[in-house]
Scaffold this motif. Structure first.
Motif, PDB file in Angstrom:
ATOM      1  N   MET A   1       0.829  -1.197   0.000  1.00  0.00           N
ATOM      2  CA  MET A   1       0.000   0.000   0.000  1.00  0.00           C
ATOM      3  C   MET A   1       0.871   1.258   0.000  1.00  0.00           C
ATOM      4  O   MET A   1       0.581   2.206  -0.698  1.00  0.00           O
ATOM      5  CB  MET A   1      -0.919  -0.060   1.234  1.00  0.00           C
ATOM      6  CG  MET A   1      -1.829   1.106   1.353  1.00  0.00           C
ATOM      7  SD  MET A   1      -3.109   1.021   0.110  1.00  0.00           S
ATOM      8  CE  MET A   1      -4.065   2.396   0.552  1.00  0.00           C
ATOM      9  N   ILE A   2       1.932   1.223   0.802  1.00  0.00           N
ATOM     10  CA  ILE A   2       2.793   2.400   0.885  1.00  0.00           C
ATOM     11  C   ILE A   2       3.540   2.609  -0.431  1.00  0.00           C
ATOM     12  O   ILE A   2       3.739   3.745  -0.847  1.00  0.00           O
ATOM     13  CB  ILE A   2       3.773   2.241   2.057  1.00  0.00           C
ATOM     14  CG1 ILE A   2       2.990   2.127   3.333  1.00  0.00           C
ATOM     15  CG2 ILE A   2       4.806   3.336   2.068  1.00  0.00           C
ATOM     16  CD1 ILE A   2       3.412   2.883   4.507  1.00  0.00           C
ATOM     17  N   ASP A   3       3.933   1.529  -1.076  1.00  0.00           N
ATOM     18  CA  ASP A   3       4.620   1.662  -2.362  1.00  0.00           C
ATOM     19  C   ASP A   3       3.743   2.357  -3.391  1.00  0.00           C
ATOM     20  O   ASP A   3       4.218   3.212  -4.142  1.00  0.00           O
ATOM     21  CB  ASP A   3       5.043   0.287  -2.881  1.00  0.00           C
ATOM     22  CG  ASP A   3       6.165  -0.322  -2.056  1.00  0.00           C
ATOM     23  OD1 ASP A   3       6.865   0.457  -1.372  1.00  0.00           O
ATOM     24  OD2 ASP A   3       6.331  -1.550  -2.103  1.00  0.00           O
ATOM     25  N   ASN A   4       2.465   1.999  -3.419  1.00  0.00           N
ATOM     26  CA  ASN A   4       1.548   2.639  -4.368  1.00  0.00           C
ATOM     27  C   ASN A   4       1.408   4.120  -4.069  1.00  0.00           C
ATOM     28  O   ASN A   4       1.354   4.942  -4.981  1.00  0.00           O
ATOM     29  CB  ASN A   4       0.182   1.956  -4.323  1.00  0.00           C
ATOM     30  CG  ASN A   4       0.252   0.532  -4.831  1.00  0.00           C
ATOM     31  OD1 ASN A   4       1.134   0.191  -5.616  1.00  0.00           O
ATOM     32  ND2 ASN A   4      -0.664  -0.304  -4.379  1.00  0.00           N
ATOM     33  N   MET A   5       1.322   4.489  -2.808  1.00  0.00           N
ATOM     34  CA  MET A   5       1.199   5.893  -2.439  1.00  0.00           C
ATOM     35  C   MET A   5       2.471   6.662  -2.809  1.00  0.00           C
ATOM     36  O   MET A   5       2.400   7.826  -3.207  1.00  0.00           O
ATOM     37  CB  MET A   5       0.906   6.034  -0.941  1.00  0.00           C
ATOM     38  CG  MET A   5      -0.460   5.511  -0.548  1.00  0.00           C
ATOM     39  SD  MET A   5      -1.796   6.325  -1.436  1.00  0.00           S
ATOM     40  CE  MET A   5      -1.778   7.908  -0.667  1.00  0.00           C
ATOM     41  N   LEU A   6       3.618   6.025  -2.670  1.00  0.00           N
ATOM     42  CA  LEU A   6       4.867   6.671  -3.069  1.00  0.00           C
ATOM     43  C   LEU A   6       4.893   6.928  -4.568  1.00  0.00           C
ATOM     44  O   LEU A   6       5.337   7.990  -5.012  1.00  0.00           O
ATOM     45  CB  LEU A   6       6.068   5.835  -2.647  1.00  0.00           C
ATOM     46  CG  LEU A   6       6.458   5.924  -1.177  1.00  0.00           C
ATOM     47  CD1 LEU A   6       7.585   4.954  -0.862  1.00  0.00           C
ATOM     48  CD2 LEU A   6       6.877   7.323  -0.825  1.00  0.00           C
ATOM     49  N   TYR A   7       4.420   5.972  -5.356  1.00  0.00           N
ATOM     50  CA  TYR A   7       4.375   6.172  -6.805  1.00  0.00           C
ATOM     51  C   TYR A   7       3.440   7.322  -7.169  1.00  0.00           C
ATOM     52  O   TYR A   7       3.753   8.140  -8.039  1.00  0.00           O
ATOM     53  CB  TYR A   7       3.945   4.890  -7.518  1.00  0.00           C
ATOM     54  CG  TYR A   7       4.958   3.776  -7.426  1.00  0.00           C
ATOM     55  CD1 TYR A   7       6.313   4.029  -7.636  1.00  0.00           C
ATOM     56  CD2 TYR A   7       4.574   2.486  -7.109  1.00  0.00           C
ATOM     57  CE1 TYR A   7       7.249   3.009  -7.547  1.00  0.00           C
ATOM     58  CE2 TYR A   7       5.500   1.459  -7.012  1.00  0.00           C
ATOM     59  CZ  TYR A   7       6.835   1.736  -7.238  1.00  0.00           C
ATOM     60  OH  TYR A   7       7.755   0.742  -7.141  1.00  0.00           O
ATOM     61  N   VAL A   8       2.292   7.401  -6.506  1.00  0.00           N
ATOM     62  CA  VAL A   8       1.364   8.511  -6.748  1.00  0.00           C
ATOM     63  C   VAL A   8       2.032   9.832  -6.364  1.00  0.00           C
ATOM     64  O   VAL A   8       1.916  10.836  -7.079  1.00  0.00           O
ATOM     65  CB  VAL A   8       0.048   8.296  -5.967  1.00  0.00           C
ATOM     66  CG1 VAL A   8      -0.822   9.541  -5.997  1.00  0.00           C
ATOM     67  CG2 VAL A   8      -0.710   7.101  -6.521  1.00  0.00           C
ATOM     68  N   THR A   9       2.738   9.840  -5.264  1.00  0.00           N
ATOM     69  CA  THR A   9       3.431  11.043  -4.820  1.00  0.00           C
ATOM     70  C   THR A   9       4.485  11.478  -5.831  1.00  0.00           C
ATOM     71  O   THR A   9       4.605  12.668  -6.140  1.00  0.00           O
ATOM     72  CB  THR A   9       4.093  10.801  -3.449  1.00  0.00           C
ATOM     73  OG1 THR A   9       3.107  10.362  -2.525  1.00  0.00           O
ATOM     74  CG2 THR A   9       4.758  12.058  -2.925  1.00  0.00           C
TER      75      THR A   9
END
Length: 107
Positions: A1-9
């Motif tokens: 989940m955190i990896d996906n948020m980092l990509y969005v960021t």
């Protein structure tokens, strides 16, 4: 989940940086380019003078190396140059504010 948020960021950051660069370039070519280049040149001159003033040898680096930190004389010189540049720019900012207020009081 955190990896996906980092990509969005990262994607949002890239979009924002692209828009900022585009609007800065648009404003640069619509305005007075001579004043802008003069300001950028003055800033680069301050950075160059700060780098020339810092020695990088005024700190004993052996305690940092003993702890496994990769601190070299070049790193110390960059930090010193950054501090000198910060001090110079802070003094210029304060002096310009004082000058503007004194000029406002006189008028």
């Amino acid at each position: 989940m955190i990896d996906n948020m980092l990509y969005v960021t990262y994607v949002v950051l890239a979009i924002i940086l692209t828009l900022v660069i585009l609007f800065v370039l648009k404003g640069l070519f619509e305005g007075d380019i001579k004043k802008t280049l003069l300001s950028v040149g003055a800033f680069l001159a301050i950075l160059f003078i700060a780098y020339a003033m810092s020695s990088g040898t005024d700190l004993d680096l052996t305690p940092f190396r003993d702890k496994g930190m990769d601190v070299t004389e070049a790193t110390s010189k960059y930090v010193g140059a950054g501090l000198y540049a910060f001090y110079a720019l802070a003094i210029i900012a304060v002096a310009s504010m004082v000058y503007a207020n004194i000029k406002k009081l006189i008028n």
